[in-house]
Motif scaffolding. Structure first.
Motif, PDB file in Angstrom:
ATOM      1  N   ARG A  52       0.832  -1.202   0.000  1.00  0.00           N
ATOM      2  CA  ARG A  52       0.000   0.000   0.000  1.00  0.00           C
ATOM      3  C   ARG A  52       0.870   1.256   0.000  1.00  0.00           C
ATOM      4  N   ALA A  53       1.957   1.244   0.775  1.00  0.00           N
ATOM      5  CA  ALA A  53       2.863   2.400   0.809  1.00  0.00           C
ATOM      6  C   ALA A  53       3.453   2.647  -0.569  1.00  0.00           C
ATOM      7  N   LEU A  54       3.874   1.591  -1.251  1.00  0.00           N
ATOM      8  CA  LEU A  54       4.444   1.732  -2.596  1.00  0.00           C
ATOM      9  C   LEU A  54       3.412   2.306  -3.569  1.00  0.00           C
ATOM     10  N   ALA A  55       2.171   1.830  -3.452  1.00  0.00           N
ATOM     11  CA  ALA A  55       1.114   2.315  -4.344  1.00  0.00           C
ATOM     12  C   ALA A  55       0.854   3.802  -4.119  1.00  0.00           C
ATOM     13  N   ILE A  56       0.803   4.228  -2.875  1.00  0.00           N
ATOM     14  CA  ILE A  56       0.552   5.639  -2.562  1.00  0.00           C
ATOM     15  C   ILE A  56       1.710   6.512  -3.028  1.00  0.00           C
ATOM     16  N   LEU A  57       2.932   6.085  -2.775  1.00  0.00           N
ATOM     17  CA  LEU A  57       4.103   6.873  -3.184  1.00  0.00           C
ATOM     18  C   LEU A  57       4.164   7.030  -4.700  1.00  0.00           C
ATOM     19  N   ASN A  58       3.624   6.066  -5.406  1.00  0.00           N
ATOM     20  CA  ASN A  58       3.581   6.139  -6.869  1.00  0.00           C
ATOM     21  C   ASN A  58       2.496   7.071  -7.381  1.00  0.00           C
ATOM     22  N   LYS A  59       1.348   7.105  -6.708  1.00  0.00           N
ATOM     23  CA  LYS A  59       0.186   7.773  -7.290  1.00  0.00           C
ATOM     24  C   LYS A  59      -0.027   9.218  -6.847  1.00  0.00           C
ATOM     25  N   VAL A  60       0.563   9.631  -5.695  1.00  0.00           N
ATOM     26  CA  VAL A  60       0.324  11.006  -5.223  1.00  0.00           C
ATOM     27  C   VAL A  60       0.953  12.014  -6.180  1.00  0.00           C
ATOM     28  N   ASP A  61       0.535  13.270  -6.047  1.00  0.00           N
ATOM     29  CA  ASP A  61       1.069  14.326  -6.911  1.00  0.00           C
ATOM     30  C   ASP A  61       2.517  14.671  -6.553  1.00  0.00           C
ATOM     31  N   PHE A  62       2.831  14.610  -5.253  1.00  0.00           N
ATOM     32  CA  PHE A  62       4.225  14.750  -4.847  1.00  0.00           C
ATOM     33  C   PHE A  62       4.426  14.217  -3.436  1.00  0.00           C
ATOM     34  N   ILE A  63       5.698  14.040  -3.078  1.00  0.00           N
ATOM     35  CA  ILE A  63       6.071  13.474  -1.768  1.00  0.00           C
ATOM     36  C   ILE A  63       6.807  14.533  -0.961  1.00  0.00           C
ATOM     37  N   LEU A  64       6.419  14.652   0.274  1.00  0.00           N
ATOM     38  CA  LEU A  64       7.044  15.588   1.200  1.00  0.00           C
ATOM     39  C   LEU A  64       7.947  14.789   2.130  1.00  0.00           C
ATOM     40  N   SER A  65       9.243  15.138   2.168  1.00  0.00           N
ATOM     41  CA  SER A  65      10.208  14.317   2.881  1.00  0.00           C
ATOM     42  C   SER A  65      11.088  15.150   3.808  1.00  0.00           C
ATOM     43  N   GLU A  66      11.409  14.580   4.959  1.00  0.00           N
ATOM     44  CA  GLU A  66      12.318  15.253   5.893  1.00  0.00           C
ATOM     45  C   GLU A  66      13.723  15.338   5.316  1.00  0.00           C
ATOM     46  N   ASP A  67      14.176  14.289   4.677  1.00  0.00           N
ATOM     47  CA  ASP A  67      15.515  14.245   4.077  1.00  0.00           C
ATOM     48  C   ASP A  67      15.372  13.691   2.657  1.00  0.00           C
ATOM     49  N   THR A  68      15.403  14.578   1.670  1.00  0.00           N
ATOM     50  CA  THR A  68      15.160  14.157   0.281  1.00  0.00           C
ATOM     51  C   THR A  68      16.230  13.203  -0.233  1.00  0.00           C
ATOM     52  N   ARG A  69      17.440  13.299   0.337  1.00  0.00           N
ATOM     53  CA  ARG A  69      18.505  12.387  -0.104  1.00  0.00           C
ATOM     54  C   ARG A  69      18.186  10.946   0.299  1.00  0.00           C
ATOM     55  N   LYS A  70      17.811  10.764   1.554  1.00  0.00           N
ATOM     56  CA  LYS A  70      17.470   9.419   2.029  1.00  0.00           C
ATOM     57  C   LYS A  70      16.245   8.871   1.319  1.00  0.00           C
ATOM     58  N   ILE A 122      10.488   4.295  -8.185  1.00  0.00           N
ATOM     59  CA  ILE A 122       9.406   5.274  -8.091  1.00  0.00           C
ATOM     60  C   ILE A 122       9.927   6.629  -8.555  1.00  0.00           C
ATOM     61  N   ASN A 123       9.338   7.155  -9.600  1.00  0.00           N
ATOM     62  CA  ASN A 123       9.726   8.465 -10.113  1.00  0.00           C
ATOM     63  C   ASN A 123       8.624   9.472  -9.784  1.00  0.00           C
ATOM     64  N   ASN A 124       8.835  10.207  -8.709  1.00  0.00           N
ATOM     65  CA  ASN A 124       7.831  11.162  -8.287  1.00  0.00           C
ATOM     66  C   ASN A 124       8.524  12.417  -7.778  1.00  0.00           C
ATOM     67  N   LYS A 125       7.785  13.515  -7.759  1.00  0.00           N
ATOM     68  CA  LYS A 125       8.355  14.771  -7.266  1.00  0.00           C
ATOM     69  C   LYS A 125       8.583  14.667  -5.763  1.00  0.00           C
ATOM     70  N   LEU A 126       9.717  15.231  -5.335  1.00  0.00           N
ATOM     71  CA  LEU A 126      10.115  15.126  -3.948  1.00  0.00           C
ATOM     72  C   LEU A 126      10.472  16.516  -3.422  1.00  0.00           C
ATOM     73  N   TYR A 127       9.821  16.925  -2.335  1.00  0.00           N
ATOM     74  CA  TYR A 127      10.103  18.230  -1.733  1.00  0.00           C
ATOM     75  C   TYR A 127      10.479  18.058  -0.266  1.00  0.00           C
ATOM     76  N   SER A 128      11.324  18.952   0.221  1.00  0.00           N
ATOM     77  CA  SER A 128      11.805  18.823   1.602  1.00  0.00           C
ATOM     78  C   SER A 128      10.851  19.478   2.595  1.00  0.00           C
TER      79      SER A 128
END
Length: 287
Positions: A26-44, A54-60
């Protein structure tokens, strides 16, 4: 007039704390389908996404840009964007940023923005489940203060906490923290140290704080990694039965005073129930 506004969803997505096999479908499916991902550490998070193709937009989103990004995220959700919030590892918001976003979604928008949490790894709960200490009631403390005085003050406040304690600590401060616990809680307080959970070097070891300090000093490699402490809650019967100081004081007082008076004095000094002290006198044959 019908309100046609359609807000986006905010997904709280746990990620593995070490072993990538712990991620859910389920986590993989959500990370694939959302418009973008908000992450504490974009490198990790970038490494994790790459591993799962998974090719999705990533913002810190971290402590120092939390206010600004919260505003941007809320606007995106208002515009119908679906967003996934992840942390460095484990379940987001547990000792990590994200609280302000969720709070605003709940309060300002009166639950019209859906918060959807996913199940997944959490180091605190994993360590607790493997500790062998009571799990029906526990108290999560996160990281204690880096400053010794503040750390000591908080531990003094927790000395008589009867629930199992969960504490995060860094490899740089773990020994100082254990020494403080020994001095405040007593050297016989039982602690489980859980290190590098789910990783190749996972190690879960339990003992009295006195023995635990010696165990670490024998091999400083035991300091490495990410550490969770599970600390036995205050239990008068267990702790007092192993407290040589209290036993010695009772023994000396009993030489000069009645059992009732000796118990009353020790009870007042150490805030111990009289019936527990009476049982101690019987079990230890203090005459």
């Amino acid at each position: 007039m019908t309100n046609n506004i359609s807000y986006g969803n905010l997904y709280i997505v746990p990620t593995p704390i070490g072993n990538y096999n712990d991620i859910t479908q389920r986590a993989l499916a959500i990370l694939n389908k959302v418009d973008f991902i908000l992450s504490e550490d974009t490198r990790k998070t970038g490494i994790l996404l790459k591993y799962f193709n998974i090719n999705n937009k990533l913002y810190s989103y971290y402590e120092f840009n939390e206010y600004k990004q919260t505003i941007n995220v809320i606007k995106s959700l208002q515009n119908g964007k679906n967003i996934a919030l992840v942390s460095d590892a484990g379940t987001p918001l547990i000792n990590d940023p994200g609280y302000r976003i969720v709070q605003l979604c709940r309060t300002k928008f009166n639950n019209t923005i859906k918060i959807i949490p996913l199940g997944g790894p959490c180091a605190a709960i994993l360590a607790l489940s493997a500790s062998g200490l009571p799990t029906n009631r526990f108290c999560y403390e996160g990281f204690l203060s880096k400053k010794k005085n503040k750390r000591i003050k908080r531990l003094q406040e927790l000395k008589f906490e009867y629930r199992t304690l969960i504490i995060y600590e860094s490899k740089h401060r773990i020994l100082n923290c254990l020494y403080d616990i020994k001095n405040i809680f007593g050297e016989n307080r039982y602690i489980v140290i859980a290190k590098d959970l789910t990783k190749k070097w996972e190690n879960i070891h339990g003992d009295t704080v006195f023995n635990l300090i010696n165990w670490i000093n024998l091999d400083k490699n035991r300091l490495k990694g990410e550490i969770v402490l599970i600390v036995q809650g205050y239990n008068q019967t267990v702790i007092i039965n192993n407290n040589d100081k209290i036993i010695k004081i009772l023994y000396e007082l009993k030489k000069e005073l009645s059992t009732k008076t000796a118990i009353k004095i020790v009870s007042q000094i150490y805030k111990i129930k009289k019936n527990i002290l009476y049982k101690l006198i019987i079990s230890k044959n203090i005459d």
